[in-house]
Design a protein around this motif. Structure first.
Motif, PDB file in Angstrom:
ATOM      1  N   ILE A  20      26.282  41.239  25.870  1.00 35.62           N
ATOM      2  CA  ILE A  20      26.370  40.060  26.715  1.00 35.62           C
ATOM      3  C   ILE A  20      26.282  40.509  28.172  1.00 35.62           C
ATOM      4  O   ILE A  20      27.089  41.307  28.647  1.00 35.62           O
ATOM      5  CB  ILE A  20      27.682  39.297  26.484  1.00 35.62           C
ATOM      6  N   VAL A  21      25.251  40.004  28.852  1.00 37.71           N
ATOM      7  CA  VAL A  21      25.015  40.319  30.260  1.00 37.71           C
ATOM      8  C   VAL A  21      25.427  39.108  31.092  1.00 37.71           C
ATOM      9  O   VAL A  21      25.097  37.974  30.737  1.00 37.71           O
ATOM     10  CB  VAL A  21      23.531  40.644  30.510  1.00 37.71           C
ATOM     11  N   ALA A  22      26.146  39.343  32.170  1.00 40.64           N
ATOM     12  CA  ALA A  22      26.539  38.258  33.065  1.00 40.64           C
ATOM     13  C   ALA A  22      25.984  38.498  34.456  1.00 40.64           C
ATOM     14  O   ALA A  22      25.913  39.638  34.927  1.00 40.64           O
ATOM     15  CB  ALA A  22      28.059  38.130  33.128  1.00 40.64           C
ATOM     16  N   SER A  23      25.561  37.422  35.108  1.00 41.91           N
ATOM     17  CA  SER A  23      25.130  37.470  36.504  1.00 41.91           C
ATOM     18  C   SER A  23      25.673  36.225  37.189  1.00 41.91           C
ATOM     19  O   SER A  23      26.505  35.526  36.621  1.00 41.91           O
ATOM     20  CB  SER A  23      23.602  37.573  36.591  1.00 41.91           C
ATOM     21  N   ASN A  24      25.225  35.948  38.408  1.00 40.70           N
ATOM     22  CA  ASN A  24      25.656  34.781  39.184  1.00 40.70           C
ATOM     23  C   ASN A  24      26.690  35.150  40.244  1.00 40.70           C
ATOM     24  O   ASN A  24      27.884  34.872  40.123  1.00 40.70           O
ATOM     25  CB  ASN A  24      26.200  33.654  38.292  1.00 40.70           C
ATOM     26  N   ASP A  25      26.207  35.809  41.302  1.00 41.03           N
ATOM     27  CA  ASP A  25      27.012  36.110  42.492  1.00 41.03           C
ATOM     28  C   ASP A  25      28.298  36.858  42.148  1.00 41.03           C
ATOM     29  O   ASP A  25      29.388  36.511  42.613  1.00 41.03           O
ATOM     30  CB  ASP A  25      27.330  34.830  43.254  1.00 41.03           C
ATOM     31  N   LEU A  26      28.163  37.914  41.365  1.00 44.14           N
ATOM     32  CA  LEU A  26      29.331  38.693  40.962  1.00 44.14           C
ATOM     33  C   LEU A  26      29.768  39.649  42.066  1.00 44.14           C
ATOM     34  O   LEU A  26      28.989  40.056  42.920  1.00 44.14           O
ATOM     35  CB  LEU A  26      29.006  39.489  39.699  1.00 44.14           C
ATOM     36  N   SER A  27      31.023  40.009  42.027  1.00 38.36           N
ATOM     37  CA  SER A  27      31.611  41.020  42.903  1.00 38.36           C
ATOM     38  C   SER A  27      32.726  41.693  42.126  1.00 38.36           C
ATOM     39  O   SER A  27      33.033  41.299  40.994  1.00 38.36           O
ATOM     40  CB  SER A  27      32.172  40.377  44.170  1.00 38.36           C
ATOM     41  N   GLU A  28      33.372  42.688  42.721  1.00 40.83           N
ATOM     42  CA  GLU A  28      34.454  43.360  42.009  1.00 40.83           C
ATOM     43  C   GLU A  28      35.601  42.400  41.699  1.00 40.83           C
ATOM     44  O   GLU A  28      36.228  42.491  40.639  1.00 40.83           O
ATOM     45  CB  GLU A  28      34.957  44.576  42.793  1.00 40.83           C
ATOM     46  N   SER A  29      35.863  41.454  42.608  1.00 41.60           N
ATOM     47  CA  SER A  29      36.952  40.505  42.358  1.00 41.60           C
ATOM     48  C   SER A  29      36.588  39.530  41.250  1.00 41.60           C
ATOM     49  O   SER A  29      37.453  39.174  40.428  1.00 41.60           O
ATOM     50  CB  SER A  29      37.304  39.754  43.645  1.00 41.60           C
ATOM     51  N   VAL A  30      35.340  39.086  41.191  1.00 38.07           N
ATOM     52  CA  VAL A  30      34.919  38.185  40.121  1.00 38.07           C
ATOM     53  C   VAL A  30      34.943  38.913  38.778  1.00 38.07           C
ATOM     54  O   VAL A  30      35.391  38.367  37.765  1.00 38.07           O
ATOM     55  CB  VAL A  30      33.520  37.610  40.408  1.00 38.07           C
ATOM     56  N   ILE A  31      34.487  40.161  38.772  1.00 31.79           N
ATOM     57  CA  ILE A  31      34.523  40.958  37.538  1.00 31.79           C
ATOM     58  C   ILE A  31      35.953  41.104  37.050  1.00 31.79           C
ATOM     59  O   ILE A  31      36.255  40.914  35.854  1.00 31.79           O
ATOM     60  CB  ILE A  31      33.869  42.334  37.771  1.00 31.79           C
ATOM     61  N   ALA A  32      36.860  41.434  37.973  1.00 33.45           N
ATOM     62  CA  ALA A  32      38.267  41.580  37.593  1.00 33.45           C
ATOM     63  C   ALA A  32      38.825  40.272  37.047  1.00 33.45           C
ATOM     64  O   ALA A  32      39.620  40.270  36.093  1.00 33.45           O
ATOM     65  CB  ALA A  32      39.080  42.049  38.797  1.00 33.45           C
ATOM     66  N   SER A  33      38.422  39.157  37.619  1.00 37.26           N
ATOM     67  CA  SER A  33      38.891  37.855  37.153  1.00 37.26           C
ATOM     68  C   SER A  33      38.381  37.556  35.744  1.00 37.26           C
ATOM     69  O   SER A  33      39.126  37.066  34.900  1.00 37.26           O
ATOM     70  CB  SER A  33      38.431  36.767  38.122  1.00 37.26           C
ATOM     71  N   ILE A  34      37.119  37.867  35.483  1.00 36.89           N
ATOM     72  CA  ILE A  34      36.558  37.640  34.144  1.00 36.89           C
ATOM     73  C   ILE A  34      37.339  38.441  33.106  1.00 36.89           C
ATOM     74  O   ILE A  34      37.697  37.943  32.032  1.00 36.89           O
ATOM     75  CB  ILE A  34      35.069  38.021  34.122  1.00 36.89           C
ATOM     76  N   ILE A  35      37.633  39.685  33.437  1.00 38.13           N
ATOM     77  CA  ILE A  35      38.358  40.547  32.503  1.00 38.13           C
ATOM     78  C   ILE A  35      39.789  40.053  32.315  1.00 38.13           C
ATOM     79  O   ILE A  35      40.309  39.994  31.187  1.00 38.13           O
ATOM     80  CB  ILE A  35      38.327  42.005  33.011  1.00 38.13           C
ATOM     81  N   ALA A  36      40.436  39.663  33.408  1.00 41.60           N
ATOM     82  CA  ALA A  36      41.821  39.180  33.319  1.00 41.60           C
ATOM     83  C   ALA A  36      41.932  37.932  32.457  1.00 41.60           C
ATOM     84  O   ALA A  36      42.967  37.706  31.813  1.00 41.60           O
ATOM     85  CB  ALA A  36      42.355  38.901  34.721  1.00 41.60           C
ATOM     86  N   GLU A  37      40.866  37.139  32.412  1.00 41.23           N
ATOM     87  CA  GLU A  37      40.873  35.916  31.622  1.00 41.23           C
ATOM     88  C   GLU A  37      40.343  36.142  30.203  1.00 41.23           C
ATOM     89  O   GLU A  37      40.101  35.173  29.480  1.00 41.23           O
ATOM     90  CB  GLU A  37      40.037  34.856  32.328  1.00 41.23           C
ATOM     91  N   GLY A  38      40.201  37.414  29.814  1.00 39.98           N
ATOM     92  CA  GLY A  38      39.804  37.727  28.454  1.00 39.98           C
ATOM     93  C   GLY A  38      38.320  37.678  28.179  1.00 39.98           C
ATOM     94  O   GLY A  38      37.891  37.625  27.017  1.00 39.98           O
ATOM     95  N   GLY A  39      37.491  37.699  29.218  1.00 42.22           N
ATOM     96  CA  GLY A  39      36.041  37.657  29.038  1.00 42.22           C
ATOM     97  C   GLY A  39      35.512  38.833  28.244  1.00 42.22           C
ATOM     98  O   GLY A  39      36.122  39.899  28.200  1.00 42.22           O
ATOM     99  N   ARG A  40      34.364  38.642  27.634  1.00 42.71           N
ATOM    100  CA  ARG A  40      33.768  39.661  26.763  1.00 42.71           C
ATOM    101  C   ARG A  40      32.390  40.073  27.258  1.00 42.71           C
ATOM    102  O   ARG A  40      31.443  40.205  26.486  1.00 42.71           O
ATOM    103  CB  ARG A  40      33.696  39.132  25.337  1.00 42.71           C
ATOM    104  N   VAL A  41      32.260  40.278  28.526  1.00 43.13           N
ATOM    105  CA  VAL A  41      30.989  40.706  29.109  1.00 43.13           C
ATOM    106  C   VAL A  41      30.826  42.216  28.934  1.00 43.13           C
ATOM    107  O   VAL A  41      31.773  42.983  29.138  1.00 43.13           O
ATOM    108  CB  VAL A  41      30.929  40.324  30.603  1.00 43.13           C
ATOM    109  N   ASP A  42      29.620  42.634  28.555  1.00 40.04           N
ATOM    110  CA  ASP A  42      29.319  44.060  28.389  1.00 40.04           C
ATOM    111  C   ASP A  42      28.636  44.658  29.617  1.00 40.04           C
ATOM    112  O   ASP A  42      28.845  45.821  29.945  1.00 40.04           O
ATOM    113  CB  ASP A  42      28.406  44.270  27.175  1.00 40.04           C
ATOM    114  N   VAL A  43      27.786  43.875  30.266  1.00 40.83           N
ATOM    115  CA  VAL A  43      27.007  44.357  31.403  1.00 40.83           C
ATOM    116  C   VAL A  43      27.073  43.318  32.517  1.00 40.83           C
ATOM    117  O   VAL A  43      26.823  42.132  32.284  1.00 40.83           O
ATOM    118  CB  VAL A  43      25.531  44.613  31.013  1.00 40.83           C
ATOM    119  N   TYR A  44      27.411  43.788  33.732  1.00 42.36           N
ATOM    120  CA  TYR A  44      27.500  42.903  34.883  1.00 42.36           C
ATOM    121  C   TYR A  44      26.309  43.164  35.796  1.00 42.36           C
ATOM    122  O   TYR A  44      26.146  44.279  36.311  1.00 42.36           O
ATOM    123  CB  TYR A  44      28.802  43.145  35.647  1.00 42.36           C
TER     124      TYR A  44
END
Length: 488
Positions: free
Chosen positions: A298-322
């Motif tokens: 699962i690849v995610a895009s859309n204006d990502l940053s380190e804070s957005v990545i951390a938020s996705i992970i904190a909320e249990g997201g299952r992204v493999d590639v940012y």
């Protein structure tokens, strides 16, 4: 193999400098000062992104520039047309070459504020000319490599793992900025780029899916997915959100995944480019696993940053590639935008020099300095110390570069490594050009040796850089002489 830019790769001309560098050079030449040996330090005063470290990048490009810098006949003709430069100076520029020495951190090392990252020792007019190009190259690439490392550290915090790829060419500051950013992002830990020219020039792994326009160009989404899979059966990643991610994109991707498997291929991945990425990635992961496709990334895009990545992970997201684009290549975010690297004269003709200013934090440090990195018994980095020569000693007093009244004593259990080395001598490299994987591996290893608190994205632990007694004493002496001379 990923390699450094070949000698034929484009690099700035000798005119890529500020006008005052050339007018000063003419003045040095006219006064007979141009051949005096000068020492300039390149450093920055403040870490970017309010972070705890920076990743040094752009050195190979800078060395390539220094080795190849020349004034062409066209360059000299243009300078002559400005009416500022005397014929004898232009004639001298015709034979100008960089013949100096460069001492620097190797590319990929973690570095900190107030320590000389690179020192140029060369005839004054040579050292003066290269200031602009060096700062341009090293400031930007260090900034982007640091941003990439922050994103990579955020992605690696996921219990399921995660990688970062650079997606930002269309938002970068022009073609040169896009290429430099792709290179620097790889040094900082990105595993690939979408920029094809960066792939060709630097040997970077290329990655990409398709755009929404691909889906919109077909009668329906399933037809678009099938056509893409037919063309690239062993490298298919499908974009799910053109119509509806869960109700349309995901079911159609599963249909194509089954069809590919029936032909002996596997769907490589799916991409999410809008919506609640944490929620959507969980739903998509559940559906893929339930359908027997646990290997689909699962690849995610859309204006990502380190804070957005951390938020996705904190909320249990299952992204493999940012896929990180805008925020990476523009180095956006709090404390980003530019790295305030400076280039200051530290010595001339054997005499220590410094900039003395009413703002103590902006004063420069005189003399030819060495940077020592103190390591604990477990190999972790503890602090850096500047001296004029010998390694620091246990119990030695070291002071804060920005506050002489703040000091401490060095513990005895540290081992000291000379953190920099001569990378250019007589205008030529002293070591073979490094590959980008070597620089990336060095960055990864250095980051692992930092205290965990220093790697934190928010409110990091402050890694100390201290001045040895000899550097502090020289600074105080030269500052006193300058004040006395000025009658202050």
């Amino acid at each position: 193999m990923i390699s450094a830019p070949p000698p034929s790769a484009s690099h700035p001309s000798a005119l890529f400098t500020d006008l005052y560098q050339l007018t000063m050079m003419q003045g040095y030449h006219a006064q007979g000062l141009h051949t005096q040996e000068a020492v300039f330090d390149l450093y920055f005063r403040k870490l970017p992104f309010q972070g705890g470290f920076a990743v040094w990048a752009g050195l190979e490009a800078a060395l390539d520039l220094l080795e190849n810098l020349r004034f062409s006949e066209e360059d000299l003709g243009y300078l002559g047309s400005l009416g500022l430069f005397r014929p004898e100076f232009l004639t001298a520029l015709g034979g100008w070459r960089f013949s100096g020495r460069v001492t620097a951190f190797r590319e990929g090392r973690v570095v900190f504020a107030h320590e000389p990252l690179l020192t140029v020792t060369a005839p004054l007019w040579e050292a003066q000319l290269v200031e602009t190009a060096l700062l341009n190259t090293l400031n930007f690439q260090t900034l982007v490599a640091t941003k990439a490392a922050r994103c990579v550290l955020a992605a690696a915090a996921s219990p399921h793992g995660g990688q970062v790829i650079e997606f930002g060419a269309r938002r970068a500051q022009g073609p040169d900025g896009a290429l430099s950013a792709a290179r620097a992002a790889f040094v900082g830990g990105a595993v690939g780029s979408s920029n094809v020219e960066a792939g060709q020039r630097y040997g970077l792994p290329l990655t990409g899916t398709h755009a929404h326009a691909w889906v919109e160009s077909f009668p329906d989404e399933l037809s678009a997915f099938r056509a893409y899979a037919e063309l690239y059966p062993d490298a298919t990643t499908l974009l799910l959100d053109t119509v509806d991610t869960l109700r349309s994109g995901l079911p159609n991707a599963l249909t194509v995944a089954r069809e590919l498997r029936a032909r002996g291929f596997e769907l490589r991945g799916v991409r999410l480019d809008s919506g609640d990425l944490a929620y959507l990635s969980c739903r998509v992961r559940e559906a893929l696993d339930a359908a027997g496709f646990p290997g689909v990334k699962i690849v995610a895009s859309n204006d990502l940053s380190e804070s957005v990545i951390a938020s996705i992970i904190a909320e249990g997201g299952r992204v493999d590639v940012y896929g990180v684009g805008t925020q990476l290549v523009t180095a956006g975010g709090e404390g980003g935008g530019a790295l305030g690297g400076v280039y200051k004269l530290a010595g001339l003709g054997g005499v220590p020099k410094m900039k003395l200013t009413g703002e103590p934090a902006k004063s420069s440090l005189p003399g030819e300095k060495r940077v020592w990195r103190g390591e604990g018994e477990d190999g972790s980095f503890v602090l850096d110390v500047l001296t004029l020569g010998e390694a620091p000693r246990a119990g030695q007093r070291v002071s804060d570069p920005t506050n002489p009244l703040r000091f401490s004593r060095l513990p005895g259990e540290l081992s000291w490594q000379d953190a920099r080395e001569v990378v250019l001598e007589g205008g030529r490299r002293t070591l073979p050009a490094e590959t980008l994987p070597e620089a990336q591996a060095r960055a990864r290893a250095d980051l692992a040796r930092l205290p965990a608190g220093t790697r934190r994205a928010l409110n990091p632990h402050l890694y100390r850089v201290g001045l040895g007694d000899d550097v502090a004493a020289l600074r105080d002496r030269v500052a006193g002489e300058l004040r006395a001379h000025a009658g202050a």
